[in-house]
Design an enzyme around this catalytic site. Structure first.
Site, mmCIF file in Angstrom:
data_model
loop_
_atom_site.group_PDB
_atom_site.id
_atom_site.type_symbol
_atom_site.label_atom_id
_atom_site.label_comp_id
_atom_site.label_asym_id
_atom_site.label_seq_id
_atom_site.Cartn_x
_atom_site.Cartn_y
_atom_site.Cartn_z
ATOM 1 N N TRP A 100 40.134 40.496 42.387
ATOM 2 C CA TRP A 100 40.260 40.469 40.925
ATOM 3 C C TRP A 100 39.877 41.811 40.314
ATOM 4 C CZ3 TRP A 100 43.504 36.950 40.130
ATOM 5 C CH2 TRP A 100 43.451 35.743 40.827
ATOM 6 N N ASP A 167 34.069 40.332 33.982
ATOM 7 C CA ASP A 167 34.916 39.181 34.284
ATOM 8 C C ASP A 167 34.009 38.119 34.899
ATOM 9 O OD1 ASP A 167 36.652 37.300 35.309
ATOM 10 O OD2 ASP A 167 37.813 38.700 36.546
ATOM 11 N N LYS A 191 37.881 27.774 36.029
ATOM 12 C CA LYS A 191 36.967 27.855 37.173
ATOM 13 C C LYS A 191 35.641 27.132 36.911
ATOM 14 C CE LYS A 191 39.865 30.587 39.355
ATOM 15 N NZ LYS A 191 39.916 32.002 39.034
HETATM 16 C C1 LIG Z 1 40.804 33.188 39.009
HETATM 17 C C2 LIG Z 1 40.240 34.461 38.601
HETATM 18 C C3 LIG Z 1 40.963 35.378 37.820
HETATM 19 C C4 LIG Z 1 42.398 35.134 37.401
HETATM 20 O O1 LIG Z 1 42.445 34.176 36.413
HETATM 21 P P1 LIG Z 1 43.812 33.746 35.721
HETATM 22 O O2 LIG Z 1 43.306 32.866 34.616
HETATM 23 O O3 LIG Z 1 44.611 33.031 36.744
HETATM 24 O O4 LIG Z 1 44.494 34.948 35.230
HETATM 25 C C5 LIG Z 1 40.359 36.544 37.446
HETATM 26 N N1 LIG Z 1 39.101 36.824 37.804
HETATM 27 C C6 LIG Z 1 38.358 35.977 38.557
HETATM 28 C C7 LIG Z 1 36.961 36.336 38.926
HETATM 29 C C8 LIG Z 1 38.909 34.771 38.964
HETATM 30 O O5 LIG Z 1 38.184 33.921 39.712
#
Ligand SMILES: *Cc1c(COP(=O)(O)O)cnc(C)c1O
Length: 354
Positions: A100, A167, A191
């Site tokens: 990511w 993030d 998540k």
């Molecule tokens: C799943 C994930 C993403 C991507 O998320 P989307 O909503 O599918 O764009 C980005 N960063 C992390 C840490 C993730 O676990």
């Protein structure tokens, strides 16, 4: 029968949330209307959006500290570019801890110079780099708090005078942090917070408005703030279900209580990974994620047998990501300790059988 759901995302949510969410599809708040058929401008939904925004800030301890919460679309992946669009004037500093982060770096490069302050790519991202410094002339520093795929988590964030962007898609609301050390936090809901379809963005307003480029309205945090996260039609249902989950977190003791539950689950699974000679952990011990435990068999010839065992026991989503292989137990807030115990018992059973 309800499965033990270790899916990495979209993932398990509290059972009470599923119940209330399904009720709202039939009749939202005794209004005689489904949540799916009301206007996003209706007072009932405006109240949902406002409570969700306010509760997110409250749980993070960021109320009245100059932050705004938004529920946007496009996933965390859109934040990779939106963060850079709004903040990157010349140069940005990124810590590369996995898939990511790598994607975030790629997008940021479209807007300016990107310095990778450190990377753990040399070891297939199984650890968090510790000694690095953020350049003085960086517009901001970006990191990924929890690496969903590799099962690592940043425990100590660097101290920097630069705006810190993070993030937190896979560990938001799972552990206590001093969130006021961050200036921009984003997290795809699916998540740990809700269903797919919305992304929480928490931004300190004072960092905005400093880049010289023109920003398209949909990409501009200030535009979304000015419209109270209603610039265009938001993901009504995803925001509503996220609100139900946030209420559940608050009713169950807030982030502190979530962390206690999560630490307990992590302790149980990692203890077995370390004890059982048939398994080995993937991530460096000190960087292990309580959210996503990654582990492999020491002898892959047991794979077929173990996979059959956990599938028959009603376990879902234990397969590792293709870039790591083996197994990944994602243990988000709503996953009960009993589910972790089921997997641990299966690991012990495999040991007895082979
Ligand atoms: C799943 C994930 C993403 C991507 O998320 P989307 O909503 O599918 O764009 C980005 N960063 C992390 C840490 C993730 O676990």
């Amino acid at each position: 029968m309800k499965k033990h759901n270790f899916s990495a995302g979209p993932c398990i949510l509290p059972q009470e949330v599923f119940q209330e969410a399904s009720q709202a599809i039939l009749d939202f708040d005794n209004s005689g209307l489904s949540i799916l058929e009301i206007s996003h401008r209706s007072p009932a939904f405006v109240a949902v959006m406002e409570e969700a925004r306010s509760l997110a800030l409250e749980l993070l301890g960021l109320k009245d500290k100059g932050y705004k919460a938004l529920f946007l679309q496009g996933g965390a992946s859109m934040q990779f570019l939106m963060a850079a669009y709004n903040l990157l004037e010349k140069k940005a500093a990124y810590l590369n801890t996995g898939t990511w982060s790598t994607k975030a770096i790629k997008e940021a490069k479209l807007f300016g110079e990107v310095v990778e302050v450190a990377s753990s790519k040399d070891q297939n991202f199984n650890y968090i780099p510790k000694s690095f410094s953020v350049p003085d002339d960086a517009d901001y520093f970006h990191c990924t708090s929890n690496n969903t795929i590799f099962g690592t988590q940043i425990k100590d964030f660097p101290v920097t005078s630069k705006p810190m962007v993070c993030d937190m898609s896979s560990d938001i609301f799972s552990r206590e942090l001093n969130f006021s050390n961050f200036d921009l936090i984003y997290a795809g809901a699916q998540k740990n917070m809700g269903p797919a379809g919305t992304t929480l963005v928490v931004v300190k307003e004072e960092i905005l408005g400093k880049v010289s480029r023109a920003i398209p309205s949909m990409m501009d945090y200030s535009v979304h703030i000015g419209k109270d996260s209603m610039f265009n039609t938001p993901s009504v249902y995803a925001v509503y279900v996220s609100l139900l989950t946030l209420r559940w977190i608050k009713a169950n003791g807030g982030i502190k209580a979530m962390q206690e539950r999560n630490d307990k689950k992590a302790e149980v699974i990692y203890a077995e990974i370390d004890r059982n000679p048939l398994f080995k952990g993937f991530a460096a011990r000190e960087d292990r994620s309580p959210m996503n435990a990654t582990f492999n068999l020491t002898d892959d010839s047991h794979k077929e047998q173990f996979d059959k065992m956990w599938k028959e026991a009603g376990v879902n989503g234990l397969n590792g990501h293709r870039s790591v292989g083996g197994y990944r137990a994602s243990m988000y807030n709503a996953l009960p300790l009993e589910s972790v115990q089921v997997v641990v018992d299966l690991m012990k059973e495999l040991e007895r059988k082979v």
